[in-house]
Design a protein around this motif. Structure first.
Motif, PDB file in Angstrom:
ATOM      1  N   HIS A 135       0.737  -1.097   0.116  1.00 12.38           N
ATOM      2  CA  HIS A 135       0.026  -0.157   0.011  1.00 12.38           C
ATOM      3  C   HIS A 135       0.916   1.242   0.054  1.00 12.38           C
ATOM      4  CE1 HIS A 135      -2.930   3.031   1.081  1.00 12.38           C
ATOM      5  NE2 HIS A 135      -2.388   3.262   2.055  1.00 12.38           N
ATOM      6  N   ASP A 147       0.671   5.500   0.341  1.00  7.36           N
ATOM      7  CA  ASP A 147      -0.613   6.755   0.530  1.00  7.36           C
ATOM      8  C   ASP A 147       0.403   8.038  -0.014  1.00  7.36           C
ATOM      9  OD1 ASP A 147      -2.153   8.904   1.454  1.00  7.36           O
ATOM     10  OD2 ASP A 147      -2.685   7.692   3.042  1.00  7.36           O
ATOM     11  N   ARG A 191      -8.666   6.394   5.963  1.00  3.09           N
ATOM     12  CA  ARG A 191      -7.863   6.546   4.478  1.00  3.09           C
ATOM     13  C   ARG A 191      -7.484   4.980   3.993  1.00  3.09           C
ATOM     14  NH1 ARG A 191      -5.765  11.351   3.149  1.00  3.09           N
ATOM     15  NH2 ARG A 191      -4.149  10.296   2.094  1.00  3.09           N
ATOM     16  N   LEU A 192      -7.025   4.158   4.819  1.00  5.51           N
ATOM     17  CA  LEU A 192      -6.915   2.697   4.382  1.00  5.51           C
ATOM     18  C   LEU A 192      -8.077   2.077   4.084  1.00  5.51           C
ATOM     19  CD1 LEU A 192      -4.454   1.847   7.370  1.00  5.51           C
ATOM     20  CD2 LEU A 192      -3.869   1.900   5.015  1.00  5.51           C
ATOM     21  N   ARG A 207     -10.727   3.468   2.516  1.00  2.53           N
ATOM     22  CA  ARG A 207     -11.163   4.264   1.357  1.00  2.53           C
ATOM     23  C   ARG A 207     -10.305   3.592   0.178  1.00  2.53           C
ATOM     24  NH1 ARG A 207     -15.027   8.113   1.671  1.00  2.53           N
ATOM     25  NH2 ARG A 207     -15.601   8.786   3.655  1.00  2.53           N
ATOM     26  N   SER A 208      -9.104   3.491   0.468  1.00  2.00           N
ATOM     27  CA  SER A 208      -8.143   2.953  -0.397  1.00  2.00           C
ATOM     28  C   SER A 208      -8.481   1.852  -0.827  1.00  2.00           C
ATOM     29  CB  SER A 208      -6.583   3.016   0.011  1.00  2.00           C
ATOM     30  OG  SER A 208      -6.495   2.274   0.881  1.00  2.00           O
ATOM     31  N   ARG A 223     -11.396   1.899  -3.201  1.00  2.00           N
ATOM     32  CA  ARG A 223     -10.937   2.480  -4.629  1.00  2.00           C
ATOM     33  C   ARG A 223     -10.281   1.156  -5.475  1.00  2.00           C
ATOM     34  NH1 ARG A 223      -9.123   6.954  -1.652  1.00  2.00           N
ATOM     35  NH2 ARG A 223      -7.006   5.969  -1.625  1.00  2.00           N
ATOM     36  N   ALA A 224      -9.635   0.666  -4.670  1.00  2.00           N
ATOM     37  CA  ALA A 224      -8.949  -0.857  -5.367  1.00  2.00           C
ATOM     38  C   ALA A 224     -10.193  -1.732  -6.012  1.00  2.00           C
ATOM     39  CB  ALA A 224      -8.184  -1.438  -4.417  1.00  2.00           C
ATOM     40  N   ARG A 271      -1.752  -6.543  -1.792  1.00  2.00           N
ATOM     41  CA  ARG A 271      -2.112  -5.142  -1.283  1.00  2.00           C
ATOM     42  C   ARG A 271      -3.230  -4.995  -0.134  1.00  2.00           C
ATOM     43  NH1 ARG A 271      -2.377  -2.106  -6.373  1.00  2.00           N
ATOM     44  NH2 ARG A 271       0.076  -2.371  -6.221  1.00  2.00           N
ATOM     45  N   ARG A 329      -2.940  -3.544   3.544  1.00  3.05           N
ATOM     46  CA  ARG A 329      -3.638  -2.496   4.156  1.00  3.05           C
ATOM     47  C   ARG A 329      -4.401  -3.008   5.494  1.00  3.05           C
ATOM     48  NH1 ARG A 329      -5.787  -1.864  -1.423  1.00  3.05           N
ATOM     49  NH2 ARG A 329      -4.790  -0.040  -2.136  1.00  3.05           N
TER      50      ARG A 329
END
Length: 683
Positions: free
Chosen positions: A359, A361, A526-527, A529-530, A533-534, A553, A557
């Protein structure tokens, strides 16, 4: 001296080795006539690690970073020294750029870029009044650090070296035992769901820690590189365990513990308890169980007439994959112990090299870079405005602290602890400089005097829980003393340098608190939401993603988010998120996309609509709302209804993937009611 678990022999041995390497580096630097021999001493304490591979990796990258920083000193200082503002801006931007790049690379080589940045700040500002000596100073700095690196590396490898292999094997064994315990708890239902979830999080965090540990092993020569390759192959399979256990738990919860699937779970539990010394015998048992599961799946496939039957079919498939993964783990663990080579290990290691997934950021990396730019510019502005000759120290110390603490969500509490440790180091340096050192008449007496503080500090360095304390005391003492070939008792210089040091600490603390610090909840969000998005990218098909890439990944996370979740209050909304569910959704989407390419064009359109809906939901960052889950469940049920009557192999695989996708993306939704036709599927 408080050391958790007490002081052990290996702690004392490590401290003696470190102190011996530092004094050897000091003696060589003095004999070589280098201007600042204390850099060689400080380098030893900066790079040392109880394991030989850890010391070597930091040594290699510290030397490379110092050399790169030295090149930039020669480029920047002589050309911009006549414009203090431009020089300050150039150094600030260079430090920020290097820190940004280092945070994007979460491997040991990231140390190269970080060090290249603050080396320029640490050395460049001292050359403002003598720019003509930039090249000579840069070369001598590289030489001083190289001496420290060589002494630390040689002593670490020659004098009672501690290799990472046994430590790594012990940690792997512990991880596999914990995973086996979690597997038994999932299959038996002995633990509550919240407990199982916390255990999965802990295993993910341990897997992330093992990855960094494996990177160090690769620096222990040919044997270490072979061990690291075996470990990376094993980690590929370890990662696959977690989403499987997550889905098996959900399926067992939906079906209940006492249904027709109970004999299969009991059989898997028996197999997990089977302990065979012979690898061939163990593989034979695994193959027999997999054949048994395949026959059961065929019977379930032929007679499925309800939603529970589809769930049971899915459960049998997940249990089969779990057996395959555990069998692979046993083979790879045997490889690590015996040094043997299997085709499985070569295949997995090759895939690992092709797609290593960590991951990144970018937002937080940019904020960290901005914080160091601000610290350097503010420190230089004060230096220029005040005309204080020691003012450069504020920018130097502030830049170092912002760099080395950049990976933390909120470094302010750590900086408060650093402040107290710096005060201790300052008091010790004052006593040494003005009470002890004027009385010392030989090198050996100086070594004995330094050992009074550096030897206990080295013991603290050997223990992870007290590492920060030992590091701050030893390194700050060495640089505050500025060990040279003659004793300096200039109190004014000592006081001014100390004042600048604490000024840099205060500036770093203020800047980090206002620019860089984030709460655990915000970082966890944030993690999450990432991860969303993935999943959205996978569903949209915007780029081809290998299943192991997304699995690595997303597990990474999860390992990063686990310690942050432990800090959140029970009422936090972030606790409702589940990265493992998101991972399961992503893996099922990849399976849908593979199957889609095998279907006629008319049958692809409903799947395209479904994938667009999933991409939209996860892109919005609100995929967990009840209303949207119900809408997605309805779309999934329509797609499932369309394939129930088709006995083709792609449609059968599609049906299974849709069942898995519904369980991952729509947990807790009302089971669908289908009109199952009377169909049979041939093998």
């Amino acid at each position: 001296m408080m050391v958790p678990g007490g002081i052990r022999f290996e702690h004392v041995l490590f401290s003696l080795k470190t102190f011996g390497a530092a004094m050897l580096a000091y003696w060589i630097a003095l004999q070589s006539g280098l201007p600042n021999p204390y850099w060689a001493v400080g380098t030893v304490y900066i790079i040392v690690n109880p394991l030989a591979g850890g010391t070597t990796s930091r040594a290699v990258y510290r030397l490379a970073g110092t050399a790169l920083g030295a090149v930039m000193i020669v480029v920047l200082v002589p050309n911009l020294v006549f414009s203090p503002l431009l020089l300050s801006l150039a150094i600030a931007l260079w430090c920020g750029f290097c820190l940004f790049v280092s945070l994007l690379d979460r491997s040991p080589r990231s140390y190269v870029f970080m060090l290249a940045g603050y080396t320029v700040a640490l050395t460049g500002f001292t050359l403002v009044n003598v720019p003509g000596t930039s090249f000579d100073v840069a070369v001598s700095r590289v030489e001083e650090i190289a001496i420290g690196i060589l002494c630390a590396a040689v002593v670490s490898r020659v004098v009672f070296p501690q290799h990472a292999g046994p430590v790594l094997a012990h940690r792997v064994e512990g991880w596999l035992q914990n995973a086996a315990t979690l597997t038994r708890d999932v299959l038996t239902g002995r633990s509550e769901s919240a407990v199982l979830r916390n255990e999965r999080h802990k295993l993910a965090a341990d897997a992330v820690s093992l990855r960094g540990f494996t990177d160090q092993v690769a620096y222990e020569g040919a044997h270490g590189r072979g061990l690291a390759e075996r470990m990376r192959a094993l980690q590929q399979r370890m990662i696959a365990v977690l989403p499987l256990l997550s889905e098996i738990e959900d399926l067992l919860g939906a079906l209940g513990r006492g249904g027709s699937h109970a004999p299969l779970t009991e059989r898997v539990l028996e197999w997990l308890a089977f302990d065979a010394d012979d690898a061939a015998e163990a593989q034979g048992e695994a193959d027999a169980l997999l054949a048994e599961i395949a026959r059961l799946r065929q019977r379930l496939d032929d007679s499925a007439h309800s939603w529970d039957d589809l769930l049971a079919l899915r459960l049998a498939g997940r249990l089969g994959e779990l057996v395959e993964v555990w069998a692979d783990c046993q083979v790879l663990r045997s490889d690590i112990s015996s040094g043997e080579t299997h085709a499985l290990r070569r295949e997995l290691a090759t895939r690992h090299r092709q797609a290593r997934a960590l991951h990144v950021d970018y937002g937080m990396a940019l904020r960290s870079a901005l914080s160091v730019v601000i610290v350097v510019l503010v420190g230089c502005a004060f230096w220029i405005w005040s005309g204080w000759s020691y003012g450069a120290g504020i920018a130097q110390i502030g830049a170092i602290l912002c760099c080395v603490l950049a990976a933390m969500d909120n470094a302010t509490p750590v900086l408060r602890k650093v402040l107290s440790l710096m005060l201790f180091a300052l008091a010790a340096a004052f006593l040494y400089k003005f009470a002890l050192m004027p009385l010392i008449g030989s090198f050996y007496a100086l070594v004995a005097a330094l050992g009074l503080v550096l030897l206990p500090a080295g013991v603290l360095l050997a223990v992870p829980a007290t590492w920060l304390m030992g590091f701050q005391i030893s390194v700050n003492l060495i640089y505050m003393l500025m060990l040279d070939n003659q004793v300096s008792t200039d109190f004014s210089a000592f006081a001014n340098a100390s004042l600048a040091t604490f000024g840099g600490l205060a500036l770093a603390m203020i800047t980090i608190a206002t620019v860089r610090a984030v709460s655990a909840e915000r970082s966890a969000t944030r993690l999450l939401r990432s991860g969303w998005r993935a999943v959205s990218e996978v569903a949209a098909g915007s780029r081809r993603i290998d299943p192991e890439l997304i699995a690595g990944r997303m597990t990474d996370r999860l390992g990063l988010i686990a310690p942050r979740l432990a800090m959140l209050p029970p009422e936090s909304a972030v606790l409702e998120g589940d990265i493992l569910r998101d991972l399961r959704v992503g893996l099922n989407i990849l399976e849908l996309q593979r199957i889609r390419r095998e279907l006629p064009a008319a049958e692809q359109r409903p799947l395209d609509d479904l994938l667009r809906q999933i991409a939209t939901l996860y892109r919005s960052g609100a995929a967990g709302t009840a209303e949207r889950r119900r809408a997605l469940a309805s779309s999934l049920d329509r797609c499932l209804g369309d394939v129930l009557s088709d006995a083709g192999t792609p449609q059968r695989r599609l049906r299974d993937a849709l069942v898995g996708l519904r369980g991952g993306a729509c947990p807790g939704e009302t089971p669908p009611a289908f009109a199952f036709p009377d169909w049979r599927v041939s093998a």
